[in-house]
Design a protein around this motif. Structure first.
Motif, short mmCIF file in Angstrom:
data_model
loop_
_atom_site.label_atom_id
_atom_site.label_comp_id
_atom_site.label_asym_id
_atom_site.label_seq_id
_atom_site.Cartn_x
_atom_site.Cartn_y
_atom_site.Cartn_z
N SER A 1 0.85 -1.20 0.00
CA SER A 1 0.00 0.00 0.00
C SER A 1 0.88 1.24 0.00
O SER A 1 1.71 1.42 0.90
CB SER A 1 -0.91 0.01 1.23
OG SER A 1 -1.69 -1.18 1.28
N LEU A 2 0.69 2.09 -1.02
CA LEU A 2 1.57 3.23 -1.25
C LEU A 2 0.83 4.54 -0.98
O LEU A 2 -0.28 4.76 -1.49
CB LEU A 2 2.07 3.21 -2.69
CG LEU A 2 3.05 4.30 -3.13
CD1 LEU A 2 4.41 4.10 -2.47
CD2 LEU A 2 3.20 4.29 -4.65
N TYR B 1 5.59 3.25 1.45
CA TYR B 1 4.68 2.14 1.29
C TYR B 1 4.76 1.23 2.51
O TYR B 1 5.81 1.14 3.18
CB TYR B 1 4.92 1.35 0.00
CG TYR B 1 6.33 0.85 -0.23
CD1 TYR B 1 6.73 -0.41 0.21
CD2 TYR B 1 7.26 1.63 -0.92
CE1 TYR B 1 8.00 -0.89 -0.03
CE2 TYR B 1 8.54 1.16 -1.16
CZ TYR B 1 8.91 -0.10 -0.71
OH TYR B 1 10.19 -0.56 -0.94
N ILE B 2 3.62 0.59 2.82
CA ILE B 2 3.53 -0.20 4.05
C ILE B 2 2.72 -1.47 3.78
O ILE B 2 2.13 -1.63 2.71
CB ILE B 2 2.85 0.58 5.19
CG1 ILE B 2 1.37 0.83 4.84
CG2 ILE B 2 3.56 1.89 5.47
CD1 ILE B 2 0.54 1.34 6.00
N CYS B 3 2.70 -2.36 4.77
CA CYS B 3 1.80 -3.50 4.77
C CYS B 3 0.68 -3.18 5.75
O CYS B 3 0.94 -2.85 6.92
CB CYS B 3 2.51 -4.78 5.19
SG CYS B 3 1.39 -6.20 5.33
N GLU B 4 -0.58 -3.27 5.28
CA GLU B 4 -1.73 -2.90 6.10
C GLU B 4 -2.28 -4.06 6.94
O GLU B 4 -3.21 -3.86 7.71
CB GLU B 4 -2.85 -2.35 5.23
CG GLU B 4 -2.54 -1.03 4.56
CD GLU B 4 -3.75 -0.47 3.84
OE1 GLU B 4 -4.65 0.06 4.52
OE2 GLU B 4 -3.79 -0.58 2.59
N VAL B 5 -1.73 -5.26 6.80
CA VAL B 5 -2.19 -6.37 7.63
C VAL B 5 -1.92 -6.02 9.09
O VAL B 5 -0.81 -5.58 9.43
CB VAL B 5 -1.47 -7.68 7.24
CG1 VAL B 5 -1.87 -8.80 8.18
CG2 VAL B 5 -1.80 -8.05 5.80
N ALA C 1 3.50 -2.23 12.31
CA ALA C 1 4.08 -1.98 13.64
C ALA C 1 5.34 -2.78 13.87
O ALA C 1 6.23 -2.37 14.63
CB ALA C 1 3.04 -2.30 14.72
N ALA C 2 5.44 -3.94 13.19
CA ALA C 2 6.65 -4.78 13.31
C ALA C 2 7.77 -4.30 12.41
O ALA C 2 8.85 -4.89 12.40
CB ALA C 2 6.30 -6.23 13.01
N GLY C 3 7.52 -3.24 11.62
CA GLY C 3 8.58 -2.66 10.80
C GLY C 3 8.44 -2.89 9.31
O GLY C 3 9.39 -2.63 8.57
N MET C 4 7.27 -3.32 8.83
CA MET C 4 7.13 -3.63 7.42
C MET C 4 6.75 -2.38 6.64
O MET C 4 5.57 -2.07 6.42
CB MET C 4 6.07 -4.72 7.21
CG MET C 4 6.14 -5.36 5.84
SD MET C 4 5.26 -6.94 5.79
CE MET C 4 5.69 -7.49 4.13
N THR C 5 7.76 -1.66 6.20
CA THR C 5 7.58 -0.43 5.44
C THR C 5 8.79 -0.21 4.53
O THR C 5 9.84 -0.84 4.72
CB THR C 5 7.40 0.78 6.37
OG1 THR C 5 7.12 1.95 5.61
CG2 THR C 5 8.66 1.03 7.19
N GLY C 6 8.61 0.66 3.54
CA GLY C 6 9.70 1.00 2.62
C GLY C 6 9.41 2.34 1.98
O GLY C 6 8.37 2.96 2.23
#
Length: 344
Positions: free
Chosen positions: A220-221, A271-275, A280-285
């Motif tokens: 998700s961007l 961009y991130i992961c929306e799950v 919160a665990a650091g899944m972004t870029g």
């Protein structure tokens, strides 16, 4: 005068003892080093750079609302448009692309009037997809179609009138760009930095997202550049500003999905992961568009030292220390030769 006393020969074990102890001590250091050298993991790329493409790929979802998602597609002229049509509903839908650019169908027309229009004018694509089904189609646009706009609709009676339509906009004759991204079960994007540079805006960017683990994710961007998302604010942000793209990455290693979107201008897009829990665990870029990518930190040490290596190294060190203590207690080794004595 007495004869000189004979020199006692050095025992082979005494002569070999210092070399044996040195070898043990050297092994305690060399074993972990060798394990780290030959047992390392491959370094992951730190930045993914977009490259030109000749085919623009989209995933278009069909819903029973009824709607096309996304409703607006943007692609450069002069290349091929590849569409993966996914019916997420239970009823049949069609993806019917008008042949004439700049034409808008009248939402007040009845289904027979819509059918009559296509019977007279034809279509570039007309694909029927059953509930829960998928279809893959493609259509090529030559360079002369640059900046044209084509409407697409569903011909199932009253779906178009209920809002099931969209638009394909050809932005320019320049080719688009494509790159890749990977998701992992360690809640990370690999790489976590993408770079895309073009000479014009807007331009189309295709990102092939591959799942390398088992957990499902999203890509998700943010729709605005230079906006910082956090686990606390991303939900409200996306409610106010729809993502440039948000695709579901199916669970299972090897699962792929295309994230296709139009980049509006230069800047840094997060961009991130929306799950739940993944961001919160650091899944972004971050996607760097038309701006330099900051220096990436070097990858952490990936040396793999198994527990047996550490245990063996410790054992060798203990043996070497013990041998050195015993040697020191019983005297010098090898024993120094005694000076011959003479009596006058």
């Amino acid at each position: 005068m007495n004869e000189p006393s004979a020199v006692r020969p050095v025992r082979p074990l005494r002569r070999a003892a210092p070399w044996f102890i040195a070898a043990l001590l050297l092994a305690t250091v060399g074993l972990p080093v060798a394990a780290g050298t030959f047992g390392h993991l491959p370094d992951a790329p730190s930045v993914g750079y977009a490259r030109p493409l000749n085919t623009t790929s989209f995933v278009v979802n069909m819903t029973d609302t009824p709607r096309f998602v996304p409703q607006f597609l943007s692609a450069p002229a002069g290349n091929t448009l590849a569409l993966r049509l996914v019916n997420q509903g239970a009823i049949v839908h069609t993806f019917t692309l008008l042949k004439q650019s700049g034409v808008r169908l009248n939402a007040s027309w009845t289904p027979p009037q819509i059918d009559h229009f296509f019977a007279q004018n034809g279509s570039l694509l007309n694909v029927s997809v059953p509930g829960g089904g998928e279809a893959n189609v493609s259509v090529a646009f030559n360079a002369s179609a640059g900046f044209d706009s084509f409407e697409f609709v569903s011909l199932i009676p009253y779906q178009f009138q209920a809002g099931m339509f969209g638009f394909l906009n050809l932005t320019s004759t320049a080719p688009g760009l494509e790159t890749f991204e990977n998701t992992t079960d360690s809640y990370a994007f690999v790489p976590d930095a993408l770079a895309a540079n073009d000479t014009h805006y807007p331009f189309n960017l295709d990102v092939l997202v591959t799942n390398t683990g088992n957990l499902a994710h999203t890509f998700s961007l943010a729709s605005q550049a230079n906006v910082t998302l956090s686990p606390a604010n991303f939900t409200s942000y996306f409610q106010q500003h729809a993502p440039l793209v948000s695709v579901n990455v199916p669970g299972g290693a090897g699962s792929t999905v295309w994230a296709n979107f139009t980049v509006p201008g230069p800047g840094v897009f997060q961009y991130i992961c929306e799950v739940p829990g993944h961001f919160a665990a650091g899944m972004t870029g971050f996607l760097y568009v038309g701006v330099p990518v900051p220096p990436q930190p070097g990858p952490p040490s990936t040396a793999v030292v198994e527990s047996w290596v550490l245990v063996g190294s410790a054992a060798l060190l203990g043996i070497g220390v013990f041998a050195a203590i015993v040697s020191a207690f019983f005297g010098r080794f090898p024993e120094a030769p005694k000076e011959p004595t003479e009596h006058h």
